[in-house]
Design an enzyme around this catalytic site. Structure first.
Site, mmCIF file in Angstrom:
data_model
loop_
_atom_site.group_PDB
_atom_site.id
_atom_site.type_symbol
_atom_site.label_atom_id
_atom_site.label_comp_id
_atom_site.label_asym_id
_atom_site.label_seq_id
_atom_site.Cartn_x
_atom_site.Cartn_y
_atom_site.Cartn_z
ATOM 1 N N GLU A 145 3.790 -5.746 8.370
ATOM 2 C CA GLU A 145 2.461 -5.467 7.909
ATOM 3 C C GLU A 145 1.879 -6.882 7.055
ATOM 4 O O GLU A 145 0.895 -6.669 6.889
ATOM 5 C CB GLU A 145 2.285 -4.418 6.785
ATOM 6 C CG GLU A 145 2.846 -3.059 7.509
ATOM 7 C CD GLU A 145 2.577 -1.701 6.438
ATOM 8 O OE1 GLU A 145 2.677 -0.717 7.030
ATOM 9 O OE2 GLU A 145 3.154 -2.198 5.304
ATOM 10 N N HIS A 173 0.688 -1.306 0.084
ATOM 11 C CA HIS A 173 -0.008 -0.065 0.025
ATOM 12 C C HIS A 173 0.888 1.414 -0.078
ATOM 13 O O HIS A 173 0.448 2.348 0.592
ATOM 14 C CB HIS A 173 -1.035 -0.074 1.202
ATOM 15 C CG HIS A 173 -0.392 -0.160 2.524
ATOM 16 N ND1 HIS A 173 -0.676 -0.798 3.607
ATOM 17 C CD2 HIS A 173 0.992 0.436 2.906
ATOM 18 C CE1 HIS A 173 -0.014 -0.720 4.580
ATOM 19 N NE2 HIS A 173 0.840 0.229 4.304
ATOM 20 N N HIS A 175 10.155 -4.131 4.115
ATOM 21 C CA HIS A 175 10.459 -2.827 3.858
ATOM 22 C C HIS A 175 10.698 -2.562 5.435
ATOM 23 O O HIS A 175 9.993 -2.879 6.445
ATOM 24 C CB HIS A 175 9.564 -1.955 3.378
ATOM 25 C CG HIS A 175 8.185 -1.483 3.865
ATOM 26 N ND1 HIS A 175 7.291 -2.647 4.160
ATOM 27 C CD2 HIS A 175 7.732 -0.552 4.179
ATOM 28 C CE1 HIS A 175 6.272 -2.048 4.762
ATOM 29 N NE2 HIS A 175 6.349 -0.912 4.426
ATOM 30 N N HIS A 203 -1.723 4.119 10.089
ATOM 31 C CA HIS A 203 -0.668 4.355 10.335
ATOM 32 C C HIS A 203 -0.572 5.761 11.372
ATOM 33 O O HIS A 203 -0.073 6.742 11.021
ATOM 34 C CB HIS A 203 0.233 4.754 9.073
ATOM 35 C CG HIS A 203 0.339 3.758 7.885
ATOM 36 N ND1 HIS A 203 -0.594 3.276 7.314
ATOM 37 C CD2 HIS A 203 1.519 2.812 7.754
ATOM 38 C CE1 HIS A 203 -0.280 2.245 6.401
ATOM 39 N NE2 HIS A 203 1.020 2.179 6.971
HETATM 40 C C1 DHB Z 1 6.262 3.320 2.454
HETATM 41 C C2 DHB Z 1 5.492 1.953 2.418
HETATM 42 C C3 DHB Z 1 4.516 1.705 3.609
HETATM 43 O O1 DHB Z 1 3.795 0.846 3.817
HETATM 44 C C4 DHB Z 1 4.057 2.835 4.418
HETATM 45 O O2 DHB Z 1 3.043 2.944 5.299
HETATM 46 C C5 DHB Z 1 4.519 4.187 4.114
HETATM 47 C C6 DHB Z 1 5.456 4.457 3.411
HETATM 48 C C7 DHB Z 1 7.248 3.567 1.362
HETATM 49 O O3 DHB Z 1 7.585 2.710 0.829
HETATM 50 O O4 DHB Z 1 7.388 4.577 1.092
HETATM 51 FE FE FE Z 2 2.376 0.885 5.677
#
Ligand code: DHB
Ligand code: FE
Length: 280
Positions: free
Chosen positions: A240, A12, A193, A59
């Site tokens: 996540e 997302h 990530h 978030h």
């Molecule tokens: C990013 C990814 C995420 O899941 C999020 O909530 C905010 C930023 C990103 O990769 O920039």
């Molecule tokens: Fe996120």
């Protein structure tokens, strides 16, 4: 009776929504991603359910770190895209489905999942970006939405196994809803990530591939990944991915993998998407 037709998993990344909102999808950086969305969007065009249950995380937008619930269901008539600092995204309001949402609340509570209930909920990129990925830029979203928010922000978080079991209970709840409606279920967020700290920028294609393979063929394996393993191998925000377990739990034991797409990088994130249809 209601019937779950399919599940989708998708990252997302908010930048994907921003690229669409600001007309940048043809730029060289974004082009491979949107090319990968094309078959997914074609599938969605041909498989619009009456309702999508979107398992997502807030978030610290509508919730604050002082006030978090583990699992929340939105039972409202509609939900508004949240202002995340640049004004709300100019995407359609989400129309809810209070009847199915309340049925889920009652069924899940009866199965000892103590759900929080939200009559109103402003939904951030965790929910609106997956809608944009699936449906592009329509004047109205083609299906009603039940937002189901999972705390993956403020520890202690629910386990991967708890999320999988919640999905199984959602599957039973949908199957006992008396109206003949079709339902999609989406797990969002991930894949590997990490956005901050010394390890910012972690991505792990091997971990992600195994997770996607298991999603189709051995979902129990994904249900037994610990928080420590997620954070160590897939980065802090890779956690996540537990929300994809909710989606998978709601599907049949056997599924057909219809489409898979994986692309690095999207912002700081390994982008992944998968569509799974129930194998009857
Ligand atoms: C990013 C990814 C995420 O899941 C999020 O909530 C905010 C930023 C990103 O990769 O920039
Ligand atoms: Fe996120």
């Amino acid at each position: 009776m209601a019937k779950i037709i399919a599940g989708m998993g998708t990252s997302h990344v908010p930048g994907v929504g921003a690229a669409m909102d600001n007309g940048k999808t043809d730029e060289a950086y974004w082009q491979p991603l949107f090319t990968g969305f094309a078959p997914l969007r074609e599938w969605h065009k041909n498989n619009v359910p009456d309702v999508n249950i979107i398992v997502f995380n807030d978030h610290a937008t509508s919730y604050s770190l002082d006030n978090y619930s583990t699992f929340t269901i939105g039972v409202g008539e509609e939900f508004t895209p949240a202002d995340e600092g640049w004004g709300p995204r100019k995407v359609p309001q989400l129309k809810g489905h209070p009847e199915l949402a309340w049925h889920l609340v009652e069924s899940l509570m009866a199965e000892e999942f103590d759900m929080a209930v939200a009559a109103s909920l402003e939904v951030d990129h965790g929910c609106t970006v997956p809608l944009s990925i699936a449906y592009d830029q329509p004047d109205e979203w083609p299906a009603a939405v039940i937002p189901l928010c999972v705390n993956v922000i403020q520890h202690p978080l629910p386990t991967a196994l708890r999320c999988y079991k919640l999905g199984q209970a959602i599957g039973r709840a949908v199957a006992s809803f008396p109206d003949d409606i079709t339902v999609g279920i989406w797990g969002t967020g991930g894949l590997s990530h990490q956005l901050g700290g010394e390890r910012a920028g972690v991505v792990n294609p091997e971990f992600d591939k195994r997770f996607l393979d298991n999603l189709t063929a051995d979902p129990e394996a994904n249900a037994h990944i610990s928080h420590t393993e997620f954070i160590r191998d897939a980065g802090c925000e890779g956690i996540e991915m537990i929300m994809w377990n909710v989606m998978r739990g709601a599907l049949n034991d056997k599924v057909n993998e219809i489409y898979r797409f994986y692309h690095i990088p999207v912002s700081a994130t390994a982008y992944g998407a998968i569509i799974l249809e129930n194998n009857e």
